[in-house]
Write an enzyme that holds these catalytic residues in place. Structure first.
Site, PDB file in Angstrom:
ATOM      1  N   LYS A 163     -10.311  12.796   8.028  1.00 54.58           N
ATOM      2  CA  LYS A 163      -9.812  12.427   9.362  1.00 54.58           C
ATOM      3  C   LYS A 163      -9.792  13.655  10.271  1.00 54.58           C
ATOM      4  O   LYS A 163      -9.662  14.773   9.796  1.00 54.58           O
ATOM      5  CB  LYS A 163      -8.384  11.889   9.237  1.00 54.58           C
ATOM      6  CG  LYS A 163      -8.263  10.497   8.686  1.00 54.58           C
ATOM      7  CD  LYS A 163      -6.807  10.049   8.677  1.00 54.58           C
ATOM      8  CE  LYS A 163      -6.655   8.659   8.075  1.00 54.58           C
ATOM      9  NZ  LYS A 163      -7.299   7.602   8.848  1.00 54.58           N
ATOM     10  N   ASP A 194      -2.766  10.149   3.542  1.00 57.01           N
ATOM     11  CA  ASP A 194      -4.152   9.729   3.746  1.00 57.01           C
ATOM     12  C   ASP A 194      -4.894  10.760   4.593  1.00 57.01           C
ATOM     13  O   ASP A 194      -4.840  10.736   5.817  1.00 57.01           O
ATOM     14  CB  ASP A 194      -4.185   8.342   4.424  1.00 57.01           C
ATOM     15  CG  ASP A 194      -5.615   7.847   4.649  1.00 57.01           C
ATOM     16  OD1 ASP A 194      -6.546   8.454   4.072  1.00 57.01           O
ATOM     17  OD2 ASP A 194      -5.781   6.846   5.371  1.00 57.01           O
ATOM     18  N   ASP A 224     -12.264   6.834   3.753  1.00 57.64           N
ATOM     19  CA  ASP A 224     -11.058   6.661   4.552  1.00 57.64           C
ATOM     20  C   ASP A 224     -10.617   5.189   4.593  1.00 57.64           C
ATOM     21  O   ASP A 224      -9.525   4.892   5.055  1.00 57.64           O
ATOM     22  CB  ASP A 224     -11.290   7.208   5.966  1.00 57.64           C
ATOM     23  CG  ASP A 224      -9.991   7.428   6.732  1.00 57.64           C
ATOM     24  OD1 ASP A 224      -8.917   7.379   6.083  1.00 57.64           O
ATOM     25  OD2 ASP A 224     -10.052   7.655   7.954  1.00 57.64           O
ATOM     26  N   GLU A 247      -9.455   3.518   2.249  1.00 58.59           N
ATOM     27  CA  GLU A 247      -8.953   3.619   0.873  1.00 58.59           C
ATOM     28  C   GLU A 247      -7.851   2.619   0.576  1.00 58.59           C
ATOM     29  O   GLU A 247      -7.622   2.286  -0.586  1.00 58.59           O
ATOM     30  CB  GLU A 247      -8.444   5.048   0.609  1.00 58.59           C
ATOM     31  CG  GLU A 247      -7.004   5.337   1.023  1.00 58.59           C
ATOM     32  CD  GLU A 247      -6.749   5.186   2.518  1.00 58.59           C
ATOM     33  OE1 GLU A 247      -7.722   5.253   3.287  1.00 58.59           O
ATOM     34  OE2 GLU A 247      -5.590   4.979   2.915  1.00 58.59           O
ATOM     35  N   ASP A 307       1.531   6.382   5.520  1.00 55.65           N
ATOM     36  CA  ASP A 307       0.570   5.420   4.981  1.00 55.65           C
ATOM     37  C   ASP A 307       1.089   4.728   3.718  1.00 55.65           C
ATOM     38  O   ASP A 307       0.376   3.974   3.075  1.00 55.65           O
ATOM     39  CB  ASP A 307      -0.766   6.138   4.704  1.00 55.65           C
ATOM     40  CG  ASP A 307      -1.960   5.232   4.935  1.00 55.65           C
ATOM     41  OD1 ASP A 307      -1.789   4.172   5.565  1.00 55.65           O
ATOM     42  OD2 ASP A 307      -3.065   5.587   4.476  1.00 55.65           O
ATOM     43  N   LYS A 346       0.863  -1.187   0.000  1.00 57.35           N
ATOM     44  CA  LYS A 346       0.000   0.000   0.000  1.00 57.35           C
ATOM     45  C   LYS A 346       0.894   1.230   0.000  1.00 57.35           C
ATOM     46  O   LYS A 346       1.693   1.431   0.913  1.00 57.35           O
ATOM     47  CB  LYS A 346      -0.908   0.000   1.237  1.00 57.35           C
ATOM     48  CG  LYS A 346      -1.663   1.316   1.462  1.00 57.35           C
ATOM     49  CD  LYS A 346      -2.591   1.271   2.683  1.00 57.35           C
ATOM     50  CE  LYS A 346      -3.220   2.632   2.969  1.00 57.35           C
ATOM     51  NZ  LYS A 346      -4.095   2.623   4.169  1.00 57.35           N
ATOM     52  N   ARG A 396      -7.661  -0.563   1.151  1.00 58.80           N
ATOM     53  CA  ARG A 396      -8.204  -1.778   0.536  1.00 58.80           C
ATOM     54  C   ARG A 396      -8.660  -1.518  -0.896  1.00 58.80           C
ATOM     55  O   ARG A 396      -8.663  -2.426  -1.715  1.00 58.80           O
ATOM     56  CB  ARG A 396      -9.321  -2.339   1.424  1.00 58.80           C
ATOM     57  CG  ARG A 396     -10.473  -1.409   1.645  1.00 58.80           C
ATOM     58  CD  ARG A 396     -11.279  -1.770   2.896  1.00 58.80           C
ATOM     59  NE  ARG A 396     -10.586  -1.379   4.134  1.00 58.80           N
ATOM     60  CZ  ARG A 396     -11.090  -1.568   5.355  1.00 58.80           C
ATOM     61  NH1 ARG A 396     -12.252  -2.176   5.510  1.00 58.80           N
ATOM     62  NH2 ARG A 396     -10.415  -1.175   6.415  1.00 58.80           N
TER      63      ARG A 396
HETATM   64  N1  BES Z   1      -4.278   4.546   6.915  1.00 61.04           N
HETATM   65  C1  BES Z   1      -5.379   4.246   7.732  1.00 61.04           C
HETATM   66  C2  BES Z   1      -5.051   3.259   8.840  1.00 61.04           C
HETATM   67  C3  BES Z   1      -4.093   3.728   9.892  1.00 61.04           C
HETATM   68  C4  BES Z   1      -4.552   4.266  11.068  1.00 61.04           C
HETATM   69  C5  BES Z   1      -2.732   3.584   9.719  1.00 61.04           C
HETATM   70  C6  BES Z   1      -3.668   4.656  12.051  1.00 61.04           C
HETATM   71  C7  BES Z   1      -1.855   3.980  10.692  1.00 61.04           C
HETATM   72  C8  BES Z   1      -2.316   4.504  11.867  1.00 61.04           C
HETATM   73  C9  BES Z   1      -6.498   3.636   6.890  1.00 61.04           C
HETATM   74  O1  BES Z   1      -6.571   4.079   5.585  1.00 61.04           O
HETATM   75  C10 BES Z   1      -7.777   4.026   7.554  1.00 61.04           C
HETATM   76  O2  BES Z   1      -8.067   5.180   7.569  1.00 61.04           O
HETATM   77  N2  BES Z   1      -8.482   3.049   8.083  1.00 61.04           N
HETATM   78  C11 BES Z   1      -9.700   3.284   8.761  1.00 61.04           C
HETATM   79  C12 BES Z   1     -10.700   2.237   8.294  1.00 61.04           C
HETATM   80  C13 BES Z   1     -12.110   2.537   8.693  1.00 61.04           C
HETATM   81  C14 BES Z   1     -12.624   3.741   7.951  1.00 61.04           C
HETATM   82  C15 BES Z   1     -12.946   1.310   8.382  1.00 61.04           C
HETATM   83  C16 BES Z   1      -9.450   3.173  10.252  1.00 61.04           C
HETATM   84  O3  BES Z   1      -8.621   2.355  10.674  1.00 61.04           O
HETATM   85  O4  BES Z   1     -10.040   3.937  11.006  1.00 61.04           O
HETATM   86 ZN    ZN Z   2      -4.849   4.743   4.756  1.00 60.23          ZN
HETATM   87 MN    MN Z   3      -7.699   5.893   5.416  1.00 61.83          MN
END
Ligand code: BES
Ligand code: ZN
Ligand code: MN
Length: 494
Positions: free
Chosen positions: A265, A258, A335, A337, A276, A253, A339
């Site tokens: 966020k 992000d 968010d 994204e 990210d 990834k 996946r």
């Molecule tokens: N890049 C984030 C995940 C992340 C969070 C990485 C904290 C490092 C530290 C990912 O893209 C994300 O935002 N995931 C969301 C998914 C949710 C919307 C289902 C999350 O983990 O909140």
């Molecule tokens: Zn992300």
């Molecule tokens: Mn995200």
């Protein structure tokens, strides 16, 4: 710092600092020719990380540092990695331009000569890592050369591999630590090209947005829509010198920032979302290491590089997009994204490369940080062999992994009412598994493991060679170890 490896003797004619490793409960054995006052190390016990410095005023070096490695039966590569890092850091602190690190044979044989050489070299290289690219008052490192003294060819070969693996880790850290305005998708591509330029066995190609569109990669492109930076699908290939034992693909990834997109966020810590792209950093890092270490596999690296930004053309919650294999996806949260970019990267890997095994690395979920913290990578292997290989590789390299569940009931959670899949499981918990369950839809029946490195990529506990609020380079060394040990039989046979 330049690392070289030499036999235990003779002792170099002159060096600024001699470092000698010592087991707990044994008198430190100084290399022949190095003399200190008999009382110099009288209080020294040899406990792990214990250090004692003395000034000899004569001999090959005026300064001698003895460094404890702890008890013989507690010695492992991680301890030697830490000690290697301490040696390099102390040499730098003492202002030494060059230093010689002696690993007595009693220490090397406790873990095996090759493993000892590798761990010490890794520790010395990674312990010397620093990121000061944007500091105006940066000073060049004082320590220019470190010579590792150990007995035999195995030790030297191990050190060479350790240096290669650590080089991949440091390269990955540089990519992670770069601010997002200096590490855009195009900069990830430049880094991949640079790595390919180091070896005739490595090639790099990239798909532009237009080419991705032709292939039907609507899922990946739905993420880059809101950004003015074009996305890339980067494809690295490594050809082995020896006859190939199979084809392995690593998928990373590479979301270079992000913001969350329209599902934006909260501001606190949003700056951390520059990391990210840590999955991509690990994949590019392992190809850096492959420039120095030969493995018996054809290795592919696929990086989905994109920004996730909100603008007038950004994907909106509720939009439906179509992936390369025709799967329709309801984007309920922009968010989630990672996946979405990985869906098309995995389709491309499964369809165009057709490897025996796929490993994908991604900072995919905040939930994995809740479940496992910053010390363990959550893994979702589809076979017991893959699970055992990754657990063993992680333990060996100090990049621990822990298996998490991925069952058919979880795949049900990501089915959509209006499309084939939805990109979140809407308030059912098990956030990391839900991410993995979504990805599972795009790998077919190829052996596969998703590694969620959201916790381990950044901010792990301080361990001399890694740790703190900075990129860890996690993954690059883990993958190299996986490639080096995959062909071995059951664990314990080594
Ligand atoms: N890049 C984030 C995940 C992340 C969070 C990485 C904290 C490092 C530290 C990912 O893209 C994300 O935002 N995931 C969301 C998914 C949710 C919307 C289902 C999350 O983990 O909140
Ligand atoms: Zn992300
Ligand atoms: Mn995200």
């Amino acid at each position: 710092m330049r690392l070289t490896c030499k036999e235990l003797s003779p002792v170099p004619k002159s060096t600024d600092l001699v470092v000698v490793l010592a087991l707990q409960g044994k008198k430190p054995v100084l290399p022949t020719g190095v003399r200190v006052a008999t009382s110099a190390f009288s209080g020294f016990k040899g406990e792990f990380r214990e250090a004692a410095l003395t000034d000899t005023g004569k001999g090959p070096s005026t300064k001698v540092l003895v460094l404890g490695v702890g008890k013989r039966d507690e010695l492992d590569p991680e301890r030697l990695r830490r000690v290697g890092a301490i040696a390099a850091k102390r040499a730098e602190e003492e202002g030494a331009a060059n230093a010689a690190l002696f690993c007595p044979d009693t220490v090397a044989t406790a873990v095996g000569a090759a493993r000892a050489g590798r761990a010490l070299a890794e520790g010395a290289v990674m312990g010397s890592y620093r990121y000061d690219k944007f500091k105006s008052d940066k000073k060049p490192a004082k320590l220019k050369a470190l010579t590792l003294h150990g007995k035999g060819r195995e030790f030297r070969a191990g050190a060479k591999r350790g240096e290669g693996a650590a080089g991949g880790n440091c390269f990955a850290r540089d990519l992670q630590n770069s601010p997002a305005n200096h590490m855009r998708p195009r900069d990830l591509l430049a880094a991949a090209r640079k790595v390919a330029g180091r070896s005739a066995q490595i090639r790099c190609k990239a798909l532009s947005e237009a080419e991705m569109k032709k292939l039907g990669m609507g899922s990946l492109l739905s993420v880059s829509r809101g950004s003015s930076e074009p996305a890339y699908l980067i494809h690295l290939t490594y050809e082995p010198k020896r006859r190939s034992k199979g084809k392995i693909a690593f998928v990373g990834k590479g979301v270079t920032f992000d913001s969350g997109g329209i599902s934006i966020k909260p501001s606190p810590k949003m700056d951390e979302m520059k990391y990210d792209m840590s999955g991509a950093a690990a994949v590019i890092g392992v190809f850096h290491a492959l420039g120095d270490i030969d493995v018996p596999y054809e290795v592919h690296g696929v990086v989905a590089a994109s920004e996730n930004m909100p603008d007038a053309s950004a994907t909106k919650p509720g939009d439906v997009v179509t992936a390369m294999d025709g799967t329709t996806i309801e984007v309920l949260n922009t968010d989630a994204e990672g996946r979405l970019v990985l869906a098309d990267a995995l389709c491309y890997t499964a369809k165009k490369i057709k490897p025996d095994t796929i490993l994908d690395l991604a900072t995919l979920t905040g939930a994995v940080v809740m479940a496992l913290g910053h010390e363990l990578t959550g893994i979702f292997p589809t076979s017991d062999k893959l699970r055992d290989d990754l657990l063993a590789a992680g333990a060996e390299m100090g990049e621990l992994c822990w298996p998490l569940p991925l069952l058919d009931c979880h795949k049900e959670q990501v089915k959509s009412k209006v499309a084939d899949l939805r990109n979140i499981n809407s308030g059912q918990g098990n956030g990391s598994t839900a991410g993995a369950a979504f990805l599972a839809g795009f790998v077919g029946d190829i052996e596969w493991c998703h590694l969620d490195i959201a916790g381990t990529a950044w901010g792990s506990v301080e361990r001399d060679w890694v740790g703190g609020p900075t990129g860890s380079g996690v993954g690059a060394r883990l993958l190299i170890e996986y490639l080096e040990t995959r062909a071995d039989g059951p664990k314990g046979a080594r």
